[in-house]
Design an enzyme around this catalytic site. Structure first.
Site: not given
Ligand code: GLU
Length: 491
Positions: A263-265
């Site tokens: 994910s973006k994280r």
């Protein structure tokens, strides 16, 4: 309820059906690639359908970007936006009447019913379910309302949603990757097909479209596995025979280095980012193709032709795949090195233009072309061309603080002065002659280590300690400019 026992003879029709609420991400693209590869491998068709019923989150811009991204990657489709096809339109927002008609049919034949429960009532009952440790979900309150109850709700001004009746029992289907899958309907409550405002939900639209577009194979992300029994319920309500249901293949998640879903994280997910960084489409496809699928050997390089030839769903790994940026970068470097100089040039120019390194004149392009062979071995991302070639196009080099102090100190100043003395008389300005002179003077005579000797010269000439090979760079820059830059570096 056995599902998908269909004969294998029908033409394969896969579909890629994103809801572009942002740029397509790594997971989307791997799904698209596998859908594409399967269609091409079987000689079937790939349908590209835009699931944009949620028009607050899916914008025209994102749709356009999704189209361009697939085009850029070379994942061509046979039916969908831009190309049309016999089962269009391929934007769900243009098919609202179709979903409405089916929902009305389901109401008429009793597969669905109007549900008047308000959000507050649903929430209160869900709270109770939680307290009693019961499976959460709709409790069937409006399943069999009397005419009186209905008219009372209508007088109250309540607008109903349309809810699908989920019969008792189980849904079984064979997932081509995960094998036999069973869902007990105790955990699949009656679900909403149409909101009170008449807009369709995903489960209705996706299932109706897969049937009407004659999709035979649904390859998609594992996150959608749990919606499958609901989709199968819609097929049944549409009167589709079990042997005509599409086959399902749920692709395992792509995980980040930390083993959490990518994910973006925990990583870069947007394909647009990879494009801006200078990852080549063939490298992205190569890397993603082998992320969770393998042709049965441990190769790391694969062409699109080989992928088409070898792709089978059976060889998709059922456990999650780990995204490895280093590996992608290594593959990208390999693909860059495999480019012809003309192709390399075509792909490098947009970066140099965007970064303002060149304006695009023929003379500049000729210089770039002559410089590309010396950097082809040295870069892993196309956007590195800017840092590598900037020194050729600036009037004067500028130094950052560290470089500036480095060349201002000894022995750097001494090195630069000595380099000037031996290079000034040089008649022919060729990299091997430049190298021979500098080696003799700085290494042999001054006894310096190469890093100590050539580092200051590199900074003086290119402005940076990262550059293409030094002697080739000096040849490209020409004698006059090289000498001028060395002179300017003397304090
Ligand atoms: N539109 C759905 C999504 O982007 C995928 C639909 C499907 O593949 O079934 O999550």
């Amino acid at each position: 309820m056995p599902a998908n026992q269909k004969s294998a003879q029908r033409e394969v029709r896969t579909r890629f059906a994103p809801s572009p609420t942002g740029d397509l991400h790594v997971g989307n693209i791997r799904t698209a690639l596998f859908d594409w590869a399967y269609a091409r491998h079987t000689g079937g068709k790939l349908i590209f359908r835009i699931e944009d019923t949620d028009r607050e989150r899916v914008t025209d811009e994102y749709i356009q970007r999704a189209i361009e991204t697939l085009q850029w990657l070379g994942l061509n489709w046979d039916e969908g936006p831009e190309v049309g096809g016999p089962y269009g339109p391929y934007l769900q927002s243009q098919r609202l009447d179709i979903y409405n008609e089916w929902a009305q049919k389901f109401l008429q034949n009793g597969d669905a019913y109007n549900c008047y429960c308000s959000t507050e009532e649903l929430e209160a009952r869900r709270e109770k379910q939680r307290e009693l440790n019961q499976a959460p979900g709709y409790d069937g309150k409006c399943r069999s309302l009397s005419a009186d109850e209905i008219s009372r709700y209508q007088t109250e001004g309540r607008k109903p949603v349309i809810r699908m009746r989920m019969p008792d029992g189980e849904t079984h289907f064979t997932d081509l990757i995960r094998g036999e899958v069973t869902f007990d309907h105790k955990f699949v409550p009656d679900f909403v097909l149409m909101r009170a405002d008449g807009s369709p939900l995903y489960t209705l639209a996706v299932a109706v479209d897969d049937v009407l577009m004659k999709v035979t194979h649904v390859l998609r992300g594992e996150d959608l596995l749990s919606s499958t029994p609901r989709q199968i319920r819609v097929y049944q309500a549409m009167g589709v025979a079990a042997e005509d249901f599409p086959f399902f293949a749920h692709l395992p998640f792509v995980m980040g280095q930390d083993n959490a879903k990518l994910s973006k994280r925990n990583g870069e997910v947007s394909i647009a980012w990879y494009r801006e960084q200078g990852f080549l489409p063939e490298a992205i496809c190569n890397y993603l193709a082998l992320l969770g699928w393998s042709p049965g050997d441990d190769r790391e390089n694969i062409t699109m032709e080989e992928l088409v030839q070898l792709f089978t769903v059976e060889r998709v790994n059922s456990s999650p795949a780990r995204f490895d940026m280093k590996k992608l970068e290594a593959i990208n470097g390999d693909k860059i090195r495999a480019l012809t100089i003309d192709d390399f040039l075509t792909r490098a120019l947009p970066f140099l233009l965007k970064d303002g390194v060149i304006q695009g004149s023929d003379a500049e392009i000729a210089v770039v072309k002559s410089a590309l062979p010396i950097i082809q071995e040295r870069i892993a991302r196309m956007n590195e061309v800017t840092a590598m070639l900037k020194f050729l196009f600036v009037e004067k080099v500028t130094f950052d603080a560290e470089s500036s102090s480095k060349i201002g100190e000894e022995p750097s100043q001494h090195v630069i002065k000595r380099a000037l003395e031996v290079l000034q008389p040089l008649g022919e300005w060729k990299h091997n002659l430049i190298e021979a002179e500098l080696r003799k003077a700085l290494l042999d005579e001054m006894g310096l280590k190469p890093r100590v000797a050539f580092g200051p010269v590199r900074i003086a000439v290119t402005g940076s300690h990262i550059s293409p090979p030094l002697f080739e760079s000096m040849e490209l820059l020409g004698k006059e400019r090289s000498i001028a830059r060395l002179t300017a570096a003397i304090r």
